[in-house]
Design a protein around this motif. Sequence first.
Motif, PDB file in Angstrom:
ATOM      1  N   LYS A  71      19.498  87.199  48.065  1.00  8.44           N
ATOM      2  CA  LYS A  71      20.417  86.987  46.930  1.00  8.44           C
ATOM      3  C   LYS A  71      21.597  86.091  47.339  1.00  8.44           C
ATOM      4  CE  LYS A  71      20.184  91.574  45.717  1.00  8.44           C
ATOM      5  NZ  LYS A  71      20.758  92.831  45.237  1.00  8.44           N
ATOM      6  N   LEU A  72      21.835  86.007  48.646  1.00  7.53           N
ATOM      7  CA  LEU A  72      22.971  85.186  49.098  1.00  7.53           C
ATOM      8  C   LEU A  72      22.634  83.699  49.108  1.00  7.53           C
ATOM      9  CD1 LEU A  72      24.446  87.346  52.004  1.00  7.53           C
ATOM     10  CD2 LEU A  72      24.979  87.393  49.573  1.00  7.53           C
ATOM     11  N   ASP A  73      21.344  83.379  49.038  1.00  6.08           N
ATOM     12  CA  ASP A  73      20.973  81.954  49.045  1.00  6.08           C
ATOM     13  C   ASP A  73      21.552  81.249  47.815  1.00  6.08           C
ATOM     14  OD1 ASP A  73      19.679  82.389  51.374  1.00  6.08           O
ATOM     15  OD2 ASP A  73      17.653  82.322  50.557  1.00  6.08           O
TER      16      ASP A  73
ATOM     17  N   TYR B  10      18.807  88.291  53.416  1.00  4.61           N
ATOM     18  CA  TYR B  10      19.624  88.618  52.231  1.00  4.61           C
ATOM     19  C   TYR B  10      19.425  87.525  51.179  1.00  4.61           C
ATOM     20  CZ  TYR B  10      21.729  91.927  55.444  1.00  4.61           C
ATOM     21  OH  TYR B  10      21.906  92.957  56.338  1.00  4.61           O
TER      22      TYR B  10
ATOM     23  N   ARG C 204      32.099  88.532  47.109  1.00  4.70           N
ATOM     24  CA  ARG C 204      30.844  88.455  46.339  1.00  4.70           C
ATOM     25  C   ARG C 204      29.649  88.949  47.190  1.00  4.70           C
ATOM     26  NH1 ARG C 204      28.232  89.200  41.936  1.00  4.70           N
ATOM     27  NH2 ARG C 204      26.513  87.761  41.571  1.00  4.70           N
ATOM     28  N   VAL C 205      29.663  88.580  48.465  1.00  2.00           N
ATOM     29  CA  VAL C 205      28.606  89.032  49.384  1.00  2.00           C
ATOM     30  C   VAL C 205      28.581  90.561  49.411  1.00  2.00           C
ATOM     31  CG1 VAL C 205      27.929  89.141  51.840  1.00  2.00           C
ATOM     32  CG2 VAL C 205      28.679  86.962  50.846  1.00  2.00           C
TER      33      VAL C 205
ATOM     34  N   GLU D 186      24.188  82.247  46.179  1.00  3.39           N
ATOM     35  CA  GLU D 186      25.656  82.260  46.297  1.00  3.39           C
ATOM     36  C   GLU D 186      26.157  81.143  47.211  1.00  3.39           C
ATOM     37  OE1 GLU D 186      27.527  84.132  44.398  1.00  3.39           O
ATOM     38  OE2 GLU D 186      25.722  85.113  43.605  1.00  3.39           O
ATOM     39  N   ILE D 187      25.432  80.918  48.324  1.00  4.12           N
ATOM     40  CA  ILE D 187      25.904  79.885  49.257  1.00  4.12           C
ATOM     41  C   ILE D 187      25.680  78.490  48.656  1.00  4.12           C
ATOM     42  CG2 ILE D 187      23.813  79.638  50.718  1.00  4.12           C
ATOM     43  CD1 ILE D 187      27.391  79.744  52.053  1.00  4.12           C
TER      44      ILE D 187
ATOM     45  N   PHE E 190      19.848  82.627  54.146  1.00  4.16           N
ATOM     46  CA  PHE E 190      19.949  83.977  54.712  1.00  4.16           C
ATOM     47  C   PHE E 190      18.563  84.617  54.639  1.00  4.16           C
ATOM     48  CE2 PHE E 190      24.087  82.931  52.981  1.00  4.16           C
ATOM     49  CZ  PHE E 190      24.993  83.446  53.899  1.00  4.16           C
TER      50      PHE E 190
ATOM     51  N   TYR F  46      25.651  93.118  48.314  1.00  8.55           N
ATOM     52  CA  TYR F  46      25.081  93.975  49.369  1.00  8.55           C
ATOM     53  C   TYR F  46      26.185  94.918  49.862  1.00  8.55           C
ATOM     54  CZ  TYR F  46      21.072  90.784  49.422  1.00  8.55           C
ATOM     55  OH  TYR F  46      19.978  90.038  49.067  1.00  8.55           O
TER      56      TYR F  46
END
Length: 294
Positions: free
Chosen positions: A159-161, A157, A265-266, A163-164, A154, A270
């Motif tokens: 912080k989502l890296d 975004y 969580r996303v 999470e994914i 991402f 955010y």
Amino acid sequence: MSVFSAKDFNAQRYSTIRPTYPDSFYEVLSKYHQGPREMLIDVGCGPGTATFQLADCLNSFEKLIGTDLSSTMVENARATQEQNADKYANVSFVQSPAESFEFLGRNAYKQKCDMITAVECAHWFDFEKFQSAAAANLRAGGTLAIWGYGDFFFPDYPKLDFEIDDLTFGEDKFGPYWQQPGRNIACEMLKDLHYDSRWFSDAEEVYYYKEDLKGKGPKSTPLFMYKRLTLTDLKEYIKTWSGYHSWQKDHPKPEKDITDIFIERVKELYPELKDESEVQITWRTFWMFARRKP
Ligand SMILES: C[S@@+](CC[C@H](N)C(=O)[O-])C[C@H]1O[C@@H](n2cnc3c(N)ncnc32)[C@H](O)[C@@H]1O
């Protein structure tokens, strides 16, 4: 057998939401190819994702055949061809493993083919057997082209890296549900697989990693692959993963779907993002071209 071959695999969803490849990439492929353009075979074609694009962008090919192990995928591809029969009169689909070209009948293994493509699928193959079969069917100078994409990130975004990656590989998430070694080979974008110099020459191997793509746009590379998806679409995209299909088999009645937990969580990380908010995802990409030696 690959999860994509399961009768209950959602080929329609796959066909709708999976990414296609930019025209700029097909220009590179077209320039690489030398000589006649009579027959092109797109192995592991899925619902015809690249096959139809090849018919559009390399429209000088007289005949294009998509093949796939999965009857579900082939049925889906045939349905699209039938709905656009005039436009794609020279395109057909056959159920076949990528490692065999028996479907060519008397032309099988006679080096009659001008180009063989394997798009986002070669990580599932017996690579040695596939190369040998491709070499036996490609004419001298014909092109073998493999390309695809690795995992996405991402760009806006960061912080989502994490999470994914956690959703993809976490032991309590999809980690145990991938078919291996194919999934890891895909993740590494086939970097340890190379063309056999007994059969192939002029190899061109190109990889774009996150560091090469961050902050860049579609003009930066011919194979820049991105999508802007709403969070709802992102959830649908994750549901096309074979890992999700296997997770679901193991969790027929979950309290909450794993993709809903991910989206929660996303939104936690955010809070400005809502279900209908669009986020960009950018894929790591690669291609490998080579020519059949005379
Ligand atoms: C991720 S999909 C890619 C589909 C399409 N080429 C694309 O670009 O989206 C991988 C496909 O490879 C097929 N596949 C896996 N192993 C195969 C094999 N040994 N021979 C032929 N197809 C295979 C699966 O059935 C699936 O349709």
